[in-house]
Design a protein around this motif. Structure first.
Motif, PDB file in Angstrom:
ATOM      1  N   LEU A   1      -9.074   1.289  -2.261  1.00 39.64           N
ATOM      2  CA  LEU A   1      -9.697   0.217  -1.466  1.00 39.64           C
ATOM      3  C   LEU A   1      -8.741  -0.929  -1.200  1.00 39.64           C
ATOM      4  O   LEU A   1      -9.006  -1.771  -0.333  1.00 39.64           O
ATOM      5  CB  LEU A   1     -10.941  -0.315  -2.199  1.00 39.64           C
ATOM      6  N   ILE A   2      -7.629  -0.986  -1.940  1.00 40.37           N
ATOM      7  CA  ILE A   2      -6.658  -2.068  -1.765  1.00 40.37           C
ATOM      8  C   ILE A   2      -5.848  -1.821  -0.492  1.00 40.37           C
ATOM      9  O   ILE A   2      -5.321  -0.724  -0.267  1.00 40.37           O
ATOM     10  CB  ILE A   2      -5.729  -2.157  -2.991  1.00 40.37           C
ATOM     11  N   GLY A   3      -5.761  -2.858   0.320  1.00 41.88           N
ATOM     12  CA  GLY A   3      -5.063  -2.721   1.605  1.00 41.88           C
ATOM     13  C   GLY A   3      -3.660  -3.267   1.566  1.00 41.88           C
ATOM     14  O   GLY A   3      -3.398  -4.308   2.178  1.00 41.88           O
ATOM     15  N   ALA A   4      -2.753  -2.611   0.882  1.00 40.20           N
ATOM     16  CA  ALA A   4      -1.350  -3.041   0.834  1.00 40.20           C
ATOM     17  C   ALA A   4      -0.526  -2.138   1.750  1.00 40.20           C
ATOM     18  O   ALA A   4      -0.919  -1.862   2.884  1.00 40.20           O
ATOM     19  CB  ALA A   4      -0.862  -2.998  -0.617  1.00 40.20           C
ATOM     20  N   ASP A   5       0.590  -1.648   1.265  1.00 45.22           N
ATOM     21  CA  ASP A   5       1.438  -0.738   2.036  1.00 45.22           C
ATOM     22  C   ASP A   5       0.843   0.667   1.937  1.00 45.22           C
ATOM     23  O   ASP A   5       1.018   1.361   0.931  1.00 45.22           O
ATOM     24  CB  ASP A   5       2.862  -0.778   1.472  1.00 45.22           C
ATOM     25  N   ALA A   6       0.128   1.096   2.968  1.00 48.50           N
ATOM     26  CA  ALA A   6      -0.627   2.359   2.925  1.00 48.50           C
ATOM     27  C   ALA A   6       0.284   3.559   2.692  1.00 48.50           C
ATOM     28  O   ALA A   6      -0.064   4.481   1.948  1.00 48.50           O
ATOM     29  CB  ALA A   6      -1.411   2.535   4.219  1.00 48.50           C
ATOM     30  N   GLU A   7       1.448   3.560   3.318  1.00 43.40           N
ATOM     31  CA  GLU A   7       2.365   4.700   3.168  1.00 43.40           C
ATOM     32  C   GLU A   7       2.864   4.812   1.727  1.00 43.40           C
ATOM     33  O   GLU A   7       2.895   5.899   1.142  1.00 43.40           O
ATOM     34  CB  GLU A   7       3.536   4.543   4.141  1.00 43.40           C
ATOM     35  N   GLN A   8       3.255   3.677   1.158  1.00 44.71           N
ATOM     36  CA  GLN A   8       3.746   3.681  -0.218  1.00 44.71           C
ATOM     37  C   GLN A   8       2.619   4.023  -1.195  1.00 44.71           C
ATOM     38  O   GLN A   8       2.832   4.755  -2.171  1.00 44.71           O
ATOM     39  CB  GLN A   8       4.346   2.301  -0.558  1.00 44.71           C
ATOM     40  N   GLN A   9       1.427   3.505  -0.921  1.00 44.85           N
ATOM     41  CA  GLN A   9       0.288   3.799  -1.786  1.00 44.85           C
ATOM     42  C   GLN A   9      -0.023   5.294  -1.787  1.00 44.85           C
ATOM     43  O   GLN A   9      -0.366   5.875  -2.824  1.00 44.85           O
ATOM     44  CB  GLN A   9      -0.950   3.016  -1.336  1.00 44.85           C
ATOM     45  N   LEU A  10       0.080   5.938  -0.612  1.00 46.39           N
ATOM     46  CA  LEU A  10      -0.204   7.366  -0.530  1.00 46.39           C
ATOM     47  C   LEU A  10       0.811   8.174  -1.332  1.00 46.39           C
ATOM     48  O   LEU A  10       0.452   9.162  -1.992  1.00 46.39           O
ATOM     49  CB  LEU A  10      -0.197   7.821   0.939  1.00 46.39           C
ATOM     50  N   LYS A  11       2.068   7.751  -1.328  1.00 46.36           N
ATOM     51  CA  LYS A  11       3.080   8.437  -2.129  1.00 46.36           C
ATOM     52  C   LYS A  11       2.743   8.342  -3.621  1.00 46.36           C
ATOM     53  O   LYS A  11       2.862   9.323  -4.359  1.00 46.36           O
ATOM     54  CB  LYS A  11       4.458   7.827  -1.871  1.00 46.36           C
ATOM     55  N   VAL A  12       2.322   7.147  -4.038  1.00 48.65           N
ATOM     56  CA  VAL A  12       1.962   6.937  -5.446  1.00 48.65           C
ATOM     57  C   VAL A  12       0.767   7.803  -5.816  1.00 48.65           C
ATOM     58  O   VAL A  12       0.749   8.481  -6.852  1.00 48.65           O
ATOM     59  CB  VAL A  12       1.656   5.446  -5.717  1.00 48.65           C
ATOM     60  N   ALA A  13      -0.273   7.799  -4.953  1.00 50.61           N
ATOM     61  CA  ALA A  13      -1.495   8.558  -5.236  1.00 50.61           C
ATOM     62  C   ALA A  13      -1.224  10.060  -5.221  1.00 50.61           C
ATOM     63  O   ALA A  13      -1.820  10.816  -6.011  1.00 50.61           O
ATOM     64  CB  ALA A  13      -2.567   8.203  -4.214  1.00 50.61           C
ATOM     65  N   THR A  14      -0.337  10.526  -4.346  1.00 54.63           N
ATOM     66  CA  THR A  14       0.010  11.954  -4.306  1.00 54.63           C
ATOM     67  C   THR A  14       0.707  12.370  -5.596  1.00 54.63           C
ATOM     68  O   THR A  14       0.490  13.471  -6.123  1.00 54.63           O
ATOM     69  CB  THR A  14       0.916  12.243  -3.091  1.00 54.63           C
ATOM     70  N   ARG A  15       1.534  11.487  -6.117  1.00 58.86           N
ATOM     71  CA  ARG A  15       2.200  11.768  -7.401  1.00 58.86           C
ATOM     72  C   ARG A  15       1.164  11.839  -8.530  1.00 58.86           C
ATOM     73  O   ARG A  15       1.258  12.683  -9.422  1.00 58.86           O
ATOM     74  CB  ARG A  15       3.240  10.681  -7.670  1.00 58.86           C
ATOM     75  N   TRP A  16       0.178  10.956  -8.497  1.00 57.51           N
ATOM     76  CA  TRP A  16      -0.874  10.983  -9.512  1.00 57.51           C
ATOM     77  C   TRP A  16      -1.677  12.275  -9.438  1.00 57.51           C
ATOM     78  O   TRP A  16      -2.117  12.802 -10.460  1.00 57.51           O
ATOM     79  CB  TRP A  16      -1.823   9.795  -9.312  1.00 57.51           C
ATOM     80  N   GLU A  17      -1.869  12.786  -8.219  1.00 59.51           N
ATOM     81  CA  GLU A  17      -2.654  14.024  -8.058  1.00 59.51           C
ATOM     82  C   GLU A  17      -2.011  15.189  -8.817  1.00 59.51           C
ATOM     83  O   GLU A  17      -2.705  16.056  -9.361  1.00 59.51           O
ATOM     84  CB  GLU A  17      -2.781  14.361  -6.572  1.00 59.51           C
ATOM     85  N   LYS A  18      -0.699  15.168  -8.893  1.00 58.68           N
ATOM     86  CA  LYS A  18       0.012  16.227  -9.606  1.00 58.68           C
ATOM     87  C   LYS A  18      -0.002  16.001 -11.123  1.00 58.68           C
ATOM     88  O   LYS A  18       0.120  16.962 -11.884  1.00 58.68           O
ATOM     89  CB  LYS A  18       1.463  16.292  -9.117  1.00 58.68           C
ATOM     90  N   GLN A  19      -0.146  14.753 -11.518  1.00 64.13           N
ATOM     91  CA  GLN A  19      -0.077  14.416 -12.946  1.00 64.13           C
ATOM     92  C   GLN A  19      -1.422  14.460 -13.651  1.00 64.13           C
ATOM     93  O   GLN A  19      -1.477  14.607 -14.866  1.00 64.13           O
ATOM     94  CB  GLN A  19       0.547  13.017 -13.116  1.00 64.13           C
ATOM     95  N   HIS A  20      -2.508  14.308 -12.905  1.00 65.80           N
ATOM     96  CA  HIS A  20      -3.840  14.212 -13.508  1.00 65.80           C
ATOM     97  C   HIS A  20      -4.787  15.235 -12.886  1.00 65.80           C
ATOM     98  O   HIS A  20      -4.575  15.688 -11.756  1.00 65.80           O
ATOM     99  CB  HIS A  20      -4.416  12.800 -13.317  1.00 65.80           C
ATOM    100  N   ASP A  21      -5.830  15.549 -13.644  1.00 68.52           N
ATOM    101  CA  ASP A  21      -6.842  16.473 -13.141  1.00 68.52           C
ATOM    102  C   ASP A  21      -7.594  15.828 -11.981  1.00 68.52           C
ATOM    103  O   ASP A  21      -7.916  14.632 -12.009  1.00 68.52           O
ATOM    104  CB  ASP A  21      -7.845  16.837 -14.248  1.00 68.52           C
ATOM    105  N   ALA A  22      -7.869  16.629 -10.989  1.00 62.98           N
ATOM    106  CA  ALA A  22      -8.566  16.110  -9.811  1.00 62.98           C
ATOM    107  C   ALA A  22     -10.016  15.782 -10.152  1.00 62.98           C
ATOM    108  O   ALA A  22     -10.677  16.502 -10.895  1.00 62.98           O
ATOM    109  CB  ALA A  22      -8.513  17.146  -8.686  1.00 62.98           C
ATOM    110  N   ASP A  23     -10.498  14.674  -9.627  1.00 67.76           N
ATOM    111  CA  ASP A  23     -11.904  14.311  -9.778  1.00 67.76           C
ATOM    112  C   ASP A  23     -12.361  13.612  -8.504  1.00 67.76           C
ATOM    113  O   ASP A  23     -11.580  13.426  -7.553  1.00 67.76           O
ATOM    114  CB  ASP A  23     -12.130  13.421 -11.003  1.00 67.76           C
TER     115      ASP A  23
END
Length: 408
Positions: free
Chosen positions: A311-333
């Motif tokens: 929901l945070i509106g910062a740098d969307a491209e950079q945020q997506l890279k961070v979130a994609t990395r988390w998807e690989k590190q944590h179980d999907a929910d």
């Protein structure tokens, strides 16, 4: 004065007559026992007899006094032992929670107790447990009178009872009074902390924090948790002030002031970083909120923080890279899929956003995800399906209200 003078004259006349009598006829006394014979004048014999009588009389008085003293000492000792036994029995009943019996025995045995202060303090607690607060105060007054110099013990007992009965203002007054007597007493400080917390006077509690941190009775973890709780409550109160009409600028100034007061070591606590990030997001300062929330999630993984990150509106491209990395590190929910869907939508990756939203709803139906998905489909030119998702979202929201927070 005249009477004493007359008596003195009579004594002098009597003495003179007795002296004349002794000179005129001394008399004769013979004491014989076997072969022993003792001769003396009658006046000497009379003097010896009087001396012997006096010695006998005082010896008898001394012996009688010793007996009375012994009876008094041992009698008091036995009475004291009985009083201590009654006190011990009453304290056992106190521990067992037999308040009426314990109270009665404690008061009854207080007079013979070696330390009546304990009796009256315990009896006061019994009266409090029975709901008789007036009697408890009377017993506390008796405790204070029974042994002067123990005002602190009496006041602490009173403060605990006031705190337990939610009489916070009275408890605060009692504690402020005894704080002047013992400003660094650990129990006084602990009770003050509890009262300030109950009264939501977090500013006063924060001022008390240095004294609380120096208490040897608190573990390092307990001191750290207390400090963390104080600043988390300060942030919560900041949100409450916003609802009362404070401007965003005023809120931002207060938030910065709170964060500057937080010790550096505590600024790395995930819960505190997330709370500050949430406050910043509420004020629309997402560029400052994003790094704090990212650091919090790197230290501790919580689904509600993951959802907030989307929901945070910062740098969307950079945020997506961070979130994609988390998807690989944590179980999907559901929270992770919803966040990826929102970030993909902001990066105009419509197909991925659609897939992530669909997975999020399948994992955990949520009204907000339904609405976000509906907006996406409306942009993609699918109004009918968008309307259907809106209805499902509203239905999900209604069910949550009815079920008080359960899933749809």
């Amino acid at each position: 004065m005249k009477k004493k003078l007359i008596l003195l004259l009579l004594a002098m006349v009597g003495g003179a007559l007795l002296l004349q009598l002794m000179r005129s006829d001394s008399g004769y006394v013979l004491l014989s026992w076997g072969q022993v014979a003792i001769e003396m004048s009658i006046w000497t014999a009379l003097a010896l007899w009087l001396l012997g009588f006096v010695l006998f009389y005082w010896g008898w008085r001394l012996l009688s006094g010793s007996r009375r003293l012994g009876r008094m000492v041992f009698g008091n000792r036995n009475a004291s032992v009985r009083a201590q036994q009654k006190t011990f029995s009453a304290l056992v009943k106190y521990i067992e929670g037999s308040w009426p019996q314990a109270r009665k025995q404690l008061v009854k045995s207080a007079g013979g107790s070696a330390n009546p202060l304990v009796n009256y303090l315990a009896a006061a607690r019994c009266a409090y447990e029975q709901g008789d607060f007036s009697a408890a105060l009377d017993l506390l007054h008796k405790a204070e009178k029974s042994k002067p110099g123990n005002e602190l013990a009496v006041a602490l007992t009173q403060a605990r009872m006031q705190l337990d009965s939610d009489r916070y203002e009275q408890c605060l007054a009692t504690l402020n009074r005894i704080k002047r007597l013992a400003p660094e007493h650990p129990v006084v400080l602990d009770l003050l902390a509890d009262v300030y917390w109950a009264l939501d006077d977090i500013d006063a509690l924060e001022e008390l924090l240095p004294s609380l941190q120096s208490l040897s009775g608190r573990s390092t973890q307990a001191r750290k948790q207390l400090e963390l709780d104080i600043y988390l409550r300060q942030l919560a109160n900041l949100q409450a002030r916003r609802k009362k009409g404070a401007t965003d600028q005023e809120q931002k100034q207060r938030l910065d002031a709170i964060w500057q007061r937080v010790p550096k070591k505590l600024q790395r606590e995930p819960e505190l970083m997330a709370a500050v990030a949430m406050a910043l997001h509420g004020l629309g300062v997402d560029t400052e909120a994003e790094p704090l929330l990212q650091n919090a999630l790197q230290s501790e993984w919580r689904p509600e923080w993951v959802e907030l990150y989307g929901l945070i509106g910062a740098d969307a491209e950079q945020q997506l890279k961070v979130a994609t990395r988390w998807e690989k590190q944590h179980d999907a929910d559901g929270a992770m899929m919803a966040t990826l869907g929102r970030l993909c939508g902001r990066n105009e990756l419509w197909g991925k956003a659609r897939d992530y939203f669909a997975q999020a709803i399948e994992m955990k139906p949520d009204a907000q995800v339904y609405l976000d998905y509906a907006q996406l489909l409306d942009q993609l030119g699918e109004p009918e399906k968008s309307a259907q998702l809106c209805r499902q979202g509203l239905n999900c929201l209604a069910q949550k209200k009815v079920a008080a927070g359960s899933e749809c």
